[in-house]
Design an enzyme around this catalytic site. Sequence first.
Site, PDB file in Angstrom:
ATOM      1  N   GLU A 148       4.393   1.612   1.415  1.00 24.40           N
ATOM      2  CA  GLU A 148       5.419   0.798   1.073  1.00 24.40           C
ATOM      3  C   GLU A 148       5.755  -0.452   1.858  1.00 24.40           C
ATOM      4  OE1 GLU A 148       7.738   4.043  -1.784  1.00 24.40           O
ATOM      5  OE2 GLU A 148       8.491   3.816   0.346  1.00 24.40           O
ATOM      6  N   GLU A 160       0.732  -1.143   0.058  1.00 21.39           N
ATOM      7  CA  GLU A 160       0.101  -0.091  -0.148  1.00 21.39           C
ATOM      8  C   GLU A 160       0.900   1.122   0.018  1.00 21.39           C
ATOM      9  OE1 GLU A 160       0.050   0.873   4.263  1.00 21.39           O
ATOM     10  OE2 GLU A 160       1.855  -0.085   2.759  1.00 21.39           O
TER      11      GLU A 160
END
Length: 368
Positions: A68, A65
């Site tokens: 990272e 997401e």
Amino acid sequence: KEDGSFPQNSWLDGKGGWGSLQMDEVGYPLIMAWQLGRFDKETYEKHVKRAADFIVKNGPFTPQERWEERPGYSPSTIAAEIAGLVCAADIAKRNGDEASTLIYLAAADDWARNIERWTATTKGKYGDGNYYIRISEKGEPDGGHKIELNNNAGSFYETDIVDAGFLELVRLGIKLADDPLIVKSLKVIDEQIKVDTPNGPAYYRYTNDGYGEMADGRRWNFDGKYTGKGRPWPLLSGERAQYEIAAANTPIRFSVTGTDPHDFFMTLAKRRLDNMLAFANDGLMIPEQVWDKQETPANIDHQFIPELKFGEGTGSATPLAWSMGQFIRLATNLKAGKNLDTPQVAGMFDAGVTWFCQNQLFASLLPK
């Protein structure tokens, strides 16, 4: 890339950097193409169509997401995927590709209907138990699953980890600002990850974040074990302000005692611009994180961190391009009186009164 995706990050010559994949970074270029009016056949066939096809084939799940870190079903990522597909659908229609138009809209519509099932708990320990969580790795927010947080932060139930990424659903036109679950989730955010600093309210990335200075002032990963604690990120104040701009343009539906709702929310948004400026250093560079304690720690790592003061920048990246970009975006939107970066084709208020829709194919995405 050949498969239609985009590198997690890249060098200036376009060569990929790190090797993972963030699906929001496949959706955002489609939104950009639509915003810039890149409707030509070459852009559609060589870029837009390939990226949109990749999203349909691989989404809404993301290997990482926007932070990272974790794989799964993320409200912020799914918002970007939905908005990207709707923008791609309009570009496909302009290029006579009716089949792809219908495919992109069908996927976007399906994901919009299911986003709460994938990313909102009804059995959480905050508020009334019903709110968006940061991420659900299996798309089962009430499944009792635990998540291992990065940066040696520990393992927690998914329902215990919240962030404000769901606000992308409002910024990108998927949800109304006064959607009941959005409003309830905001209350949870203010209770769990807000810090009132001398320079204004600030927000952590998510509960139990481990990416930041240690409690005694030493830098993150000083011990080589990725030990630390996440501190508030100024850019999140800007994202909250954009939600408030959206709320200001939600006609009549918000009730604020003693004042006009539009003026109330716009005032809040303007204050947050001032907060972001106050978080900046003397050179007006806005940091990644600010210190979240009144106390000045005893073991500041002065080789990397000059000082740690409540509400001021830590040893984190300064300037952070994301923070600076969010400041500019917020200032521009405040001047316009609305969120210019919300793609109208995905469903937003036109002049703050009526829903804008280019044709009936997009009607299924508009809140009933």
